[in-house]
Write a protein that holds these residues in place. Structure first.
Motif, PDB file in Angstrom:
ATOM      1  N   THR A 251     -15.889  -2.277 -38.392  1.00 45.59           N
ATOM      2  CA  THR A 251     -14.518  -1.922 -38.019  1.00 45.59           C
ATOM      3  C   THR A 251     -13.739  -3.204 -37.737  1.00 45.59           C
ATOM      4  N   THR A 253     -10.999  -5.081 -35.652  1.00 41.83           N
ATOM      5  CA  THR A 253     -10.211  -5.100 -34.426  1.00 41.83           C
ATOM      6  C   THR A 253      -8.982  -5.991 -34.608  1.00 41.83           C
ATOM      7  N   ASP A 254      -8.062  -5.926 -33.661  1.00 37.47           N
ATOM      8  CA  ASP A 254      -6.895  -6.809 -33.692  1.00 37.47           C
ATOM      9  C   ASP A 254      -7.326  -8.273 -33.696  1.00 37.47           C
ATOM     10  N   ASP A 256     -10.096  -9.489 -34.886  1.00 36.13           N
ATOM     11  CA  ASP A 256     -10.620  -9.795 -36.222  1.00 36.13           C
ATOM     12  C   ASP A 256      -9.475 -10.149 -37.171  1.00 36.13           C
ATOM     13  N   ASN A 501      -6.911  -1.214 -40.125  1.00 33.18           N
ATOM     14  CA  ASN A 501      -6.151  -1.915 -39.091  1.00 33.18           C
ATOM     15  C   ASN A 501      -5.395  -3.132 -39.616  1.00 33.18           C
TER      16      ASN A 501
END
Length: 545
Positions: A251, A253-254, A256, A501
């Motif tokens: 997943t 994330t911000d 990342d 995202n």
């Protein structure tokens, strides 16, 4: 004399010997050639005609450059999976357009506005173009001949095959045989290494997963990326579980997303700066994380299902929807360019230039447009050389950057020719492909669930025509809302429609763009902002007027 600059040794590495430069692998008569064995084979070719004939026969992913006396020969595979660039005067050839620009002292800002327009709004330049007039590239299935001032390139293969009438039972049998031979070649190329399989919720990677199982390949690790609750991620997990393969989901994330645009990734941005494509980031975080967490086995080779929807018929509409179309080379090229840039207002003269280039290239196929079947045949040829080879295959630039070799089973010579030679009624809306996969492969492993249907281009256009005012109002209000959110410093993050995202990156990209006047706020998604951001990073503050 042409100077050769082979600088990109990420993933596949160049083997250089006796003025032969080879990268990748190929299979001929069931024998795997790579590194020294490939160079030895190529050294036996005595003239350019032999070279073309040999390139037609081999199957694999490769880039070849041969200097023979006063001549230079070069070729890329049918996918153009390893690009080759050359100066228009024949003085330089390389796997890096930026290297050629530097060696020839071409000013950074000396760019062709037509090609820059294409790059900005579609993410890639068309045919043999880069943004620089003096730097060209080989297109899918092309060879290059340089002798002094003479620089010529031509197709040794076009994504076209003779269509043969066949009944359904025989077509099923033929596809089974082709898949068997295709994956025998894949097993030869894997050469005993562990496999990392990019497994989405779609059909193409599922086909690859099933065929690996059919062939007894068990050392397979599957990965996907996205929200754990997404439909496609759940399908990916189920497929891997049923086949007994290890599975990982990454997943984003911000943090990342933010990490992509830090100085530690400057090298990736540098090696992908070839002036013909923006940059591929979709799988970047996933591969990086899996490597950092040591979830990829040593000496693994990455296998993907790229771009299996293309030959199986994603662009093929039922004949009744095509019968009323006025088919011509001119209309085909216009439709292609209009669809490519339909979200933006493009200078009419530039649009016409782009259409003329596509039309000229199509006419070289020498196919009479007297039937819907021939229309589909030409559309295969046109679409394959576009977004499929120019954008999607750049996923492999990420694989290579992190040190992995990769394979493309669904670009196998015989596999492509099977689909291109199948009558259009089988390929329409991928109906035959879906039926074969579900009933003849997936059922056996209890993974015969269908994927979610996306809105096909024809249906999408039909929907648009029926709701023009509604759509215009939606885009207008969306543009107003987006502009307000950007100006307030809080760009919209559309997480529900953005499982990876990447919406989070719009915050960073917007802040990093200097010339905000060029932003189309109605289309201000990740892709649009990324295009502007990367072009400014490469060329400074540019304009298209």
């Amino acid at each position: 004399m042409t100077e050769v600059y082979c600088v990109n040794n990420y993933g596949y590495k160049w083997t250089i010997s006796n003025n032969i430069f080879f990268k990748g692998y190929f299979i001929l008569n069931k024998i795997l050639y790579r590194d020294e064995s490939a160079v030895k084979y190529l050294s036996s070719l005595s003239n350019y005609d032999d070279f073309i004939d040999s390139v037609r026969k081999i199957c694999g992913c490769f880039a070849i450059i041969i200097k023979k006396d006063d001549e230079l020969w070069s070729a890329v595979d049918r996918a153009r999976s390893m690009p080759i660039y050359f100066s228009s005067d024949g003085k330089a050839i390389s796997d890096s357009a930026e290297t050629i620009r530097e060696k020839l002292n071409i000013p950074v800002g000396n760019i062709n506005k037509k090609n820059l327009t294409s790059l900005l709004y579609s993410q890639f330049t068309l045919l043999n173009n880069t943004v620089y007039n003096d730097i060209k590239q080989l297109n899918v299935g092309q060879v290059l001949f340089i002798n002094g001032d003479s620089v010529q390139h031509e197709y040794y293969y076009r994504h076209i095959a003779n269509v043969v009438e066949i009944n359904k039972a025989d077509a099923i049998s033929a596809l089974g045989n082709v898949l068997c031979e295709t994956f025998d070649r894949l097993i030869t190329a894997i050469n005993g290494r562990p496999v990392l399989l990019s497994l989405s919720g779609g059909y193409d990677s599922r086909l690859v997963a099933c065929m690996l199982k059919e062939k007894g390949v068990n050392d397979v690790t599957c990965y996907t990326y996205g929200g754990l609750n997404s439909y496609e991620v759940e399908i990916s997990r189920k497929v891997a579980e049923k086949l007994g393969y290890e599975w990982h989901c990454v997943t984003y994330t911000d943090d990342d997303i933010k990490s992509i645009f830090t100085s530690e990734n400057d090298e990736f941005f540098k090696i992908t700066n070839n002036h013909d494509y923006i940059i591929y980031l979709q799988n970047y975080i996933a591969v990086r994380k899996l490597k950092e967490e040591k979830k990829i086995k040593e000496n693994s080779v990455i296998v993907t299902g790229l771009c299996g929807d293309m030959p199986s018929g994603v662009y093929v509409l039922p004949e009744e929807q095509l019968n009323n179309m006025a088919i011509s080379y001119e209309k085909m090229s216009s439709q292609y360019i209009d669809n490519l840039f339909n979200q933006f207002k493009i200078n009419e003269n530039i649009l016409n230039e782009l259409k003329n280039e596509i039309e000229s290239d199509l006419r070289k196929c020498d196919i009479e447009l007297n039937s819907t079947q021939n229309y589909i045949t030409l559309k295969d040829c046109m679409e394959t050389a576009g977004v499929h080879s120019r954008c999607f295959l750049n996923a492999n630039s990420v694989h290579g950057y992190f040190g992995f070799e990769w394979l493309l089973p669904l670009w196998d010579n015989d596999y492509l020719n099977f689909w291109y030679g199948l009558p259009m009624q089988y390929r329409a809306n991928q109906s035959f492909y879906e039926e074969y996969l579900i009933e003849h492969l997936c059922l056996k492993y209890d993974i015969a669930f269908k994927k979610m249907k996306s809105i096909r281009p024809a249906d999408r256009n039909k929907k648009k025509k029926g709701n023009v005012l509604k759509l215009k109002l939606k885009y207008f209000l969306g543009g107003v809302l987006t502009r307000i959110s950007f100006l307030s410093g809080i760009p919209i993050k559309r997480k529900l429609a953005d499982p990876n995202n990447f919406g989070a990156a719009t915050v960073l990209l917007y802040k990093g763009i200097r010339n905000k006047k060029i932003i189309n706020y109605k289309k201000a998604n990740f892709k649009h902002l990324l295009n502007i951001y990367i072009l400014e990073k490469r060329y400074g503050k540019f304009n298209l007027k």
